[in-house]
Write a protein that holds these residues in place. Structure first.
Motif, PDB file in Angstrom:
ATOM      1  N   GLY A  44       2.153   6.683   2.862  1.00 62.18           N
ATOM      2  CA  GLY A  44       1.571   5.355   2.971  1.00 62.18           C
ATOM      3  C   GLY A  44       0.092   5.323   2.635  1.00 62.18           C
ATOM      4  O   GLY A  44      -0.402   4.334   2.091  1.00 62.18           O
ATOM      5  N   ALA A  45      -0.631   6.402   2.955  1.00 66.71           N
ATOM      6  CA  ALA A  45      -2.062   6.442   2.639  1.00 66.71           C
ATOM      7  C   ALA A  45      -2.273   6.427   1.123  1.00 66.71           C
ATOM      8  O   ALA A  45      -3.140   5.709   0.615  1.00 66.71           O
ATOM      9  N   ALA A  46      -1.477   7.197   0.385  1.00 66.46           N
ATOM     10  CA  ALA A  46      -1.595   7.208  -1.077  1.00 66.46           C
ATOM     11  C   ALA A  46      -1.199   5.858  -1.659  1.00 66.46           C
ATOM     12  O   ALA A  46      -1.819   5.386  -2.614  1.00 66.46           O
ATOM     13  N   MET A  47      -0.190   5.221  -1.083  1.00 62.65           N
ATOM     14  CA  MET A  47       0.179   3.882  -1.540  1.00 62.65           C
ATOM     15  C   MET A  47      -0.994   2.932  -1.355  1.00 62.65           C
ATOM     16  O   MET A  47      -1.314   2.144  -2.230  1.00 62.65           O
ATOM     17  N   GLY A  48      -1.630   2.999  -0.195  1.00 63.85           N
ATOM     18  CA  GLY A  48      -2.754   2.121   0.114  1.00 63.85           C
ATOM     19  C   GLY A  48      -3.903   2.259  -0.857  1.00 63.85           C
ATOM     20  O   GLY A  48      -4.581   1.281  -1.181  1.00 63.85           O
ATOM     21  N   ARG A  49      -4.110   3.468  -1.372  1.00 60.26           N
ATOM     22  CA  ARG A  49      -5.199   3.689  -2.333  1.00 60.26           C
ATOM     23  C   ARG A  49      -4.920   3.039  -3.679  1.00 60.26           C
ATOM     24  O   ARG A  49      -5.823   2.912  -4.509  1.00 60.26           O
ATOM     25  N   CYS A  50      -3.715   2.581  -3.906  1.00 61.93           N
ATOM     26  CA  CYS A  50      -3.370   1.901  -5.161  1.00 61.93           C
ATOM     27  C   CYS A  50      -3.789   0.429  -5.154  1.00 61.93           C
ATOM     28  O   CYS A  50      -3.746  -0.224  -6.196  1.00 61.93           O
ATOM     29  N   ASP A  67       3.036 -11.459   5.170  1.00 58.16           N
ATOM     30  CA  ASP A  67       2.109 -12.199   4.320  1.00 58.16           C
ATOM     31  C   ASP A  67       0.719 -11.666   4.670  1.00 58.16           C
ATOM     32  O   ASP A  67       0.125 -12.082   5.665  1.00 58.16           O
ATOM     33  N   LEU A  68       0.225 -10.704   3.868  1.00 58.47           N
ATOM     34  CA  LEU A  68      -0.948  -9.921   4.246  1.00 58.47           C
ATOM     35  C   LEU A  68      -2.017  -9.965   3.169  1.00 58.47           C
ATOM     36  O   LEU A  68      -1.734 -10.250   2.007  1.00 58.47           O
ATOM     37  N   GLN A  69      -3.237  -9.617   3.592  1.00 59.70           N
ATOM     38  CA  GLN A  69      -4.321  -9.474   2.634  1.00 59.70           C
ATOM     39  C   GLN A  69      -5.286  -8.405   3.101  1.00 59.70           C
ATOM     40  O   GLN A  69      -5.299  -8.030   4.275  1.00 59.70           O
ATOM     41  N   GLY A  70      -6.058  -7.916   2.146  1.00 62.41           N
ATOM     42  CA  GLY A  70      -7.082  -6.919   2.445  1.00 62.41           C
ATOM     43  C   GLY A  70      -6.503  -5.622   2.993  1.00 62.41           C
ATOM     44  O   GLY A  70      -5.455  -5.155   2.555  1.00 62.41           O
ATOM     45  N   SER A  71      -7.185  -5.065   3.975  1.00 60.65           N
ATOM     46  CA  SER A  71      -6.808  -3.756   4.516  1.00 60.65           C
ATOM     47  C   SER A  71      -5.457  -3.765   5.220  1.00 60.65           C
ATOM     48  O   SER A  71      -4.846  -2.704   5.401  1.00 60.65           O
ATOM     49  N   ASP A  72      -4.967  -4.943   5.604  1.00 64.88           N
ATOM     50  CA  ASP A  72      -3.657  -5.009   6.259  1.00 64.88           C
ATOM     51  C   ASP A  72      -2.523  -4.582   5.325  1.00 64.88           C
ATOM     52  O   ASP A  72      -1.483  -4.103   5.778  1.00 64.88           O
ATOM     53  N   VAL A  73      -2.722  -4.753   4.015  1.00 63.71           N
ATOM     54  CA  VAL A  73      -1.686  -4.360   3.054  1.00 63.71           C
ATOM     55  C   VAL A  73      -1.474  -2.850   3.137  1.00 63.71           C
ATOM     56  O   VAL A  73      -0.343  -2.372   3.311  1.00 63.71           O
ATOM     57  N   ALA A  74      -2.537  -2.088   3.026  1.00 60.68           N
ATOM     58  CA  ALA A  74      -2.428  -0.628   3.112  1.00 60.68           C
ATOM     59  C   ALA A  74      -1.921  -0.197   4.484  1.00 60.68           C
ATOM     60  O   ALA A  74      -1.114   0.732   4.594  1.00 60.68           O
ATOM     61  N   ALA A  75      -2.367  -0.878   5.533  1.00 62.12           N
ATOM     62  CA  ALA A  75      -1.926  -0.534   6.894  1.00 62.12           C
ATOM     63  C   ALA A  75      -0.419  -0.719   7.054  1.00 62.12           C
ATOM     64  O   ALA A  75       0.255   0.082   7.711  1.00 62.12           O
ATOM     65  N   MET A  76       0.137  -1.776   6.445  1.00 61.65           N
ATOM     66  CA  MET A  76       1.580  -2.001   6.521  1.00 61.65           C
ATOM     67  C   MET A  76       2.327  -0.810   5.952  1.00 61.65           C
ATOM     68  O   MET A  76       3.293  -0.329   6.546  1.00 61.65           O
ATOM     69  N   TRP A  77       1.895  -0.321   4.778  1.00 61.52           N
ATOM     70  CA  TRP A  77       2.600   0.812   4.169  1.00 61.52           C
ATOM     71  C   TRP A  77       2.424   2.081   4.991  1.00 61.52           C
ATOM     72  O   TRP A  77       3.366   2.870   5.119  1.00 61.52           O
ATOM     73  N   ARG A  78       1.241   2.294   5.574  1.00 60.17           N
ATOM     74  CA  ARG A  78       1.063   3.467   6.452  1.00 60.17           C
ATOM     75  C   ARG A  78       2.021   3.377   7.630  1.00 60.17           C
ATOM     76  O   ARG A  78       2.658   4.358   8.002  1.00 60.17           O
ATOM     77  N   MET A  79       2.134   2.186   8.217  1.00 63.04           N
ATOM     78  CA  MET A  79       3.027   1.992   9.353  1.00 63.04           C
ATOM     79  C   MET A  79       4.481   2.234   8.954  1.00 63.04           C
ATOM     80  O   MET A  79       5.191   3.005   9.607  1.00 63.04           O
ATOM     81  N   LEU A  80       4.933   1.579   7.895  1.00 68.19           N
ATOM     82  CA  LEU A  80       6.341   1.689   7.500  1.00 68.19           C
ATOM     83  C   LEU A  80       6.703   3.111   7.107  1.00 68.19           C
ATOM     84  O   LEU A  80       7.776   3.608   7.471  1.00 68.19           O
ATOM     85  N   CYS A  81       5.817   3.783   6.388  1.00 68.78           N
ATOM     86  CA  CYS A  81       6.114   5.154   5.968  1.00 68.78           C
ATOM     87  C   CYS A  81       6.077   6.134   7.141  1.00 68.78           C
ATOM     88  O   CYS A  81       6.885   7.061   7.195  1.00 68.78           O
ATOM     89  N   SER A  82       5.158   5.933   8.075  1.00 68.24           N
ATOM     90  CA  SER A  82       5.065   6.858   9.207  1.00 68.24           C
ATOM     91  C   SER A  82       6.225   6.677  10.182  1.00 68.24           C
ATOM     92  O   SER A  82       6.686   7.635  10.790  1.00 68.24           O
ATOM     93  N   ARG A  83       6.711   5.473  10.321  1.00 59.44           N
ATOM     94  CA  ARG A  83       7.818   5.215  11.254  1.00 59.44           C
ATOM     95  C   ARG A  83       9.181   5.457  10.627  1.00 59.44           C
ATOM     96  O   ARG A  83      10.145   5.694  11.343  1.00 59.44           O
ATOM     97  N   GLY A  84       9.253   5.377   9.329  1.00 57.12           N
ATOM     98  CA  GLY A  84      10.536   5.518   8.641  1.00 57.12           C
ATOM     99  C   GLY A  84      10.865   6.959   8.323  1.00 57.12           C
ATOM    100  O   GLY A  84      10.903   7.354   7.156  1.00 57.12           O
ATOM    101  N   THR A  85      11.098   7.767   9.350  1.00 53.23           N
ATOM    102  CA  THR A  85      11.315   9.200   9.132  1.00 53.23           C
ATOM    103  C   THR A  85      12.571   9.474   8.305  1.00 53.23           C
ATOM    104  O   THR A  85      12.672  10.524   7.681  1.00 53.23           O
ATOM    105  N   ASP A  86      13.519   8.544   8.302  1.00 49.93           N
ATOM    106  CA  ASP A  86      14.728   8.719   7.484  1.00 49.93           C
ATOM    107  C   ASP A  86      14.695   7.851   6.227  1.00 49.93           C
ATOM    108  O   ASP A  86      15.690   7.737   5.518  1.00 49.93           O
ATOM    109  N   LEU A  87      13.550   7.251   5.932  1.00 51.98           N
ATOM    110  CA  LEU A  87      13.394   6.344   4.790  1.00 51.98           C
ATOM    111  C   LEU A  87      13.605   7.083   3.473  1.00 51.98           C
ATOM    112  O   LEU A  87      12.989   8.121   3.224  1.00 51.98           O
TER     113      LEU A  87
END
Length: 161
Positions: free
Chosen positions: A22-28, A41-61
């Motif tokens: 998620g951190a690498a996604m956020g840097r994009c 429906d997000l903007q700014g730093s919340d976009v990267a935070a969403m991907w960090r959250m989803l990737c960190s919690r989705g251990t079987d993703l």
């Protein structure tokens, strides 16, 4: 930027997604990026935070992507996510189409489209089947996702302090 650089950006983004980074996604994303889908429906730093959250919690993703195309201004891709929904443990296979706008080598806008009723039926079972098409359930799913993101950000703040 040119089409090749934007294509490389999309390829890097989806490689990070497949690796649950998620951190690498956020840097994009640009600092003022926007993201919209049926849940967020997000903007700014919340976009990267969403991907960090989803990737960190989705251990079987598990993520697969296809049809990644980009030109000088925008692009699109199809992707699929397979995971167990954390709230119910039910298996989900979400099929998503993403549209992107680029600026200065970063994603400045992303709109993801998927069938929220299909997702709700998988993730929530009978309640999703019966109510997944209703605005009421959609508002509840959005509110729960927003709450989860705020809790995730607070936990990140506490951890870094």
């Amino acid at each position: 930027m040119d089409a090749d650089a934007n294509q490389a950006l999309l390829d890097r983004y989806y490689a990070a997604f497949a690796a649950r980074d998620g951190a690498a996604m956020g840097r994009c994303y640009s600092a003022d990026a926007t993201f919209r889908d049926p849940v967020f429906d997000l903007q700014g730093s919340d976009v990267a935070a969403m991907w960090r959250m989803l990737c960190s919690r989705g251990t079987d993703l598990r993520i697969s992507s296809s049809n990644r195309v980009a030109d000088a201004q925008g692009g699109s891709a199809d992707w699929e996510a397979r995971y167990a929904f954390s709230v119910t443990g039910r298996p989900v296979h979400n099929i998503v189409h993403s549209q992107f706008r680029f600026r200065d080598g970063r994603i400045v806008a992303q709109v993801d489209r998927f069938d929220i009723w299909r997702w709700a039926r998988q993730a929530l079972g009978l309640p999703g089947l019966l109510l997944g098409w209703t605005p009421m359930l959609r508002r509840k799913v959005r509110a729960n996702a927003e709450k989860a993101l705020r809790q995730f950000l607070e936990a990140e703040r506490r951890h870094s302090a």
